[in-house]
Design an enzyme around this catalytic site. Structure first.
Site, PDB file in Angstrom:
ATOM      1  N   TYR A   1     -48.607 -11.417  -9.174  1.00  0.00           N
ATOM      2  CA  TYR A   1     -47.514 -10.465  -8.915  1.00  0.00           C
ATOM      3  C   TYR A   1     -47.663  -9.168  -9.722  1.00  0.00           C
ATOM      4  O   TYR A   1     -47.526  -8.063  -9.178  1.00  0.00           O
ATOM      5  CB  TYR A   1     -46.209 -11.175  -9.270  1.00  0.00           C
ATOM      6  CG  TYR A   1     -44.967 -10.326  -9.406  1.00  0.00           C
ATOM      7  CD1 TYR A   1     -44.434  -9.659  -8.300  1.00  0.00           C
ATOM      8  CD2 TYR A   1     -44.306 -10.218 -10.629  1.00  0.00           C
ATOM      9  CE1 TYR A   1     -43.269  -8.911  -8.435  1.00  0.00           C
ATOM     10  CE2 TYR A   1     -43.139  -9.474 -10.761  1.00  0.00           C
ATOM     11  CZ  TYR A   1     -42.628  -8.823  -9.665  1.00  0.00           C
ATOM     12  OH  TYR A   1     -41.481  -8.090  -9.786  1.00  0.00           O
TER      13      TYR A   1
ATOM     14  N   SER B   1     -41.520  -3.265 -12.898  1.00  0.00           N
ATOM     15  CA  SER B   1     -41.166  -4.509 -13.580  1.00  0.00           C
ATOM     16  C   SER B   1     -41.785  -4.480 -14.975  1.00  0.00           C
ATOM     17  O   SER B   1     -42.740  -3.721 -15.203  1.00  0.00           O
ATOM     18  CB  SER B   1     -41.740  -5.696 -12.789  1.00  0.00           C
ATOM     19  OG  SER B   1     -41.692  -6.889 -13.551  1.00  0.00           O
TER      20      SER B   1
HETATM   21  N1  LIG Z   1     -35.321 -10.114 -10.049  1.00  0.00           N
HETATM   22  C1  LIG Z   1     -36.106  -9.816 -11.064  1.00  0.00           C
HETATM   23  O1  LIG Z   1     -36.104 -10.514 -12.096  1.00  0.00           O
HETATM   24  C2  LIG Z   1     -36.991  -8.593 -11.018  1.00  0.00           C
HETATM   25  C3  LIG Z   1     -37.577  -8.170 -12.218  1.00  0.00           C
HETATM   26  C4  LIG Z   1     -38.376  -7.036 -12.212  1.00  0.00           C
HETATM   27  C5  LIG Z   1     -38.593  -6.345 -11.039  1.00  0.00           C
HETATM   28  N2  LIG Z   1     -38.051  -6.787  -9.880  1.00  0.00           N
HETATM   29  C6  LIG Z   1     -38.323  -5.998  -8.669  1.00  0.00           C
HETATM   30  O2  LIG Z   1     -37.101  -5.615  -8.093  1.00  0.00           O
HETATM   31  C7  LIG Z   1     -37.276  -5.423  -6.690  1.00  0.00           C
HETATM   32  C8  LIG Z   1     -36.175  -6.156  -5.954  1.00  0.00           C
HETATM   33  O3  LIG Z   1     -36.313  -7.536  -6.244  1.00  0.00           O
HETATM   34  P1  LIG Z   1     -35.074  -8.534  -6.266  1.00  0.00           P
HETATM   35  O4  LIG Z   1     -35.226  -9.357  -7.481  1.00  0.00           O
HETATM   36  O5  LIG Z   1     -33.804  -7.804  -6.029  1.00  0.00           O
HETATM   37  O6  LIG Z   1     -35.493  -9.455  -5.039  1.00  0.00           O
HETATM   38  P2  LIG Z   1     -34.640  -9.998  -3.784  1.00  0.00           P
HETATM   39  O7  LIG Z   1     -35.537 -10.996  -3.133  1.00  0.00           O
HETATM   40  O8  LIG Z   1     -33.290 -10.408  -4.211  1.00  0.00           O
HETATM   41  O9  LIG Z   1     -34.518  -8.706  -2.870  1.00  0.00           O
HETATM   42  C9  LIG Z   1     -35.651  -8.110  -2.310  1.00  0.00           C
HETATM   43  C10 LIG Z   1     -35.291  -7.546  -0.944  1.00  0.00           C
HETATM   44  O10 LIG Z   1     -36.463  -6.945  -0.384  1.00  0.00           O
HETATM   45  C11 LIG Z   1     -36.540  -7.361   0.976  1.00  0.00           C
HETATM   46  N3  LIG Z   1     -37.934  -7.327   1.428  1.00  0.00           N
HETATM   47  C12 LIG Z   1     -38.922  -8.195   1.097  1.00  0.00           C
HETATM   48  N4  LIG Z   1     -40.057  -7.847   1.731  1.00  0.00           N
HETATM   49  C13 LIG Z   1     -39.766  -6.745   2.480  1.00  0.00           C
HETATM   50  C14 LIG Z   1     -40.533  -5.936   3.363  1.00  0.00           C
HETATM   51  N5  LIG Z   1     -41.816  -6.204   3.627  1.00  0.00           N
HETATM   52  N6  LIG Z   1     -39.922  -4.879   3.951  1.00  0.00           N
HETATM   53  C15 LIG Z   1     -38.611  -4.634   3.717  1.00  0.00           C
HETATM   54  N7  LIG Z   1     -37.832  -5.360   2.902  1.00  0.00           N
HETATM   55  C16 LIG Z   1     -38.416  -6.417   2.289  1.00  0.00           C
HETATM   56  C17 LIG Z   1     -35.975  -8.774   1.012  1.00  0.00           C
HETATM   57  O11 LIG Z   1     -35.551  -9.135   2.316  1.00  0.00           O
HETATM   58  C18 LIG Z   1     -34.824  -8.643   0.031  1.00  0.00           C
HETATM   59  O12 LIG Z   1     -33.632  -8.256   0.660  1.00  0.00           O
HETATM   60  C19 LIG Z   1     -38.685  -5.914  -6.362  1.00  0.00           C
HETATM   61  O13 LIG Z   1     -39.544  -4.811  -6.227  1.00  0.00           O
HETATM   62  C20 LIG Z   1     -39.049  -6.752  -7.569  1.00  0.00           C
HETATM   63  O14 LIG Z   1     -40.446  -6.761  -7.782  1.00  0.00           O
HETATM   64  C21 LIG Z   1     -37.241  -7.905  -9.839  1.00  0.00           C
END
Ligand SMILES: NC(=O)c1ccc[n+]([C@@H]2O[C@H](COP(=O)([O-])OP(=O)(O)OC[C@H]3O[C@@H](n4cnc5c(N)ncnc54)[C@H](O)[C@@H]3O)[C@@H](O)[C@H]2O)c1
Length: 273
Positions: free
Chosen positions: A175, A162
């Protein structure tokens, strides 16, 4: 904008033909976009998540390319099973996308030790465990230490970090440090495994309009909050999951054969400021 997004979503087909891939956190958001794009590019995808219904929907949508494993990346046995499923079903593992994560929105003064432990368990320990088992699965097919990965032997890992895993921001102290694990693992593992043909990179997304982020538009104060975040990105907009998936695809594919240890921003210029 629409054209760019459409191009990223469509994919050209065949860039991961015949590859065996694991995507964690594949039921929603960025992970789901990665799994869909990888499937269109010819990969066999083991999609893993805690969300049983989300996985079921994905498997139904792409039955030829996607199979699933329900599990928690922070549990040693579950992380091991996710990788083992790819080896059992497809004979080997070529690509891991370590994406599963939780995103707590709280200031350090509101957080307790349990909040810290929870985010570290998933975003830190889960990232470590899935990388560890992926490397163990990729190592036997890697090089002999002499050349390193020019023919795609070994494998590729992409950790989803991120902007909060690269630089400091207001309100992200619970976070962000956990996302430094993703960036740090990518660098350390890249150096350690480069001569055995395993490439390890990370992407650092800015704020991405996943379902969860998009829902904020309907919550009190949400539109103002999102508008303020948009202004922090030089492109003055948020990213789409498909735009992150396109970057992940590049790093996972043989097109990135001389790239390892990189943390690629996918952030509309955020980290360039
Ligand atoms: N959305 C953003 O703005 C953003 C920005 C930077 C980085 N990220 C990173 O991207 C990645 C995905 O995030 P997202 O935004 O798509 O979130 P999201 O909540 O839409 O999807 C995350 C998925 O991970 C699954 N998950 C959560 N805990 C888990 C566990 N213990 N074991 C297995 N699966 C698990 C959830 O069920 C979900 O399906 C994360 O690592 C997040 O830190 C997101």
């Amino acid at each position: 904008m629409e054209d760019l997004k459409t191009a990223a979503v469509r994919g050209s087909g065949g860039r991961l033909a015949g590859k065996s891939c694991v995507v964690t956190g594949a039921a929603n958001g960025i992970g789901r976009a990665v799994a869909e794009l990888f499937a269109r590019e010819g990969a066999s995808v083991v999609a893993t998540d805690l969300d049983v219904d989300g996985l079921r929907r994905l498997e139904k949508q792409l039955p030829q390319a996607v199979s699933t494993v329900v599990g928690d990346v922070s549990r040693d046995e579950d992380a091991r099973r996710m990788v083992a499923a790819a080896v059992e079903r497809h004979g080997r593992l070529d690509v891991l996308v370590a994406n599963a994560g939780v995103i707590p929105l709280m200031e350090i003064t509101e957080a307790g030790a349990d909040d810290w432990d929870q985010v570290m368990a998933v975003d830190g320990r889960g990232m470590f465990l899935t990388c560890k088992y992926a490397i163990e699965a990729m190592a036997p097919s890697g090089g002999d230490g002499a050349g390193g990965g020019r023919d795609g032997a070994g494998g590729a890992i992409v950790c989803v970090s991120s902007i909060s895993g690269v630089a400091g921001q207001r309100g992200q102290a619970v976070y962000g440090p956990a996302k430094f694990v993703a960036s740090g693992l990518a660098k350390h593992l890249a150096v350690e495994w480069a001569d055995r043909g395993i490439r390890v990179n990370a992407v650092a997304p800015g704020t991405i309009t996943t379902e969860r982020v998009a829902r904020l538009r309907d919550e009190p104060g949400g539109p103002e909050y999102l508008a303020a975040i948009e202004q922090l990105h030089p492109m003055r907009r948020l990213g789409a999951p498909e735009e992150v998936a396109a970057a992940v695809l590049f790093l996972a594919s043989d097109e990135a054969s001389f790239i390892t240890g990189a943390v690629l921003p996918v952030d509309g210029g955020y980290l360039a400021q």
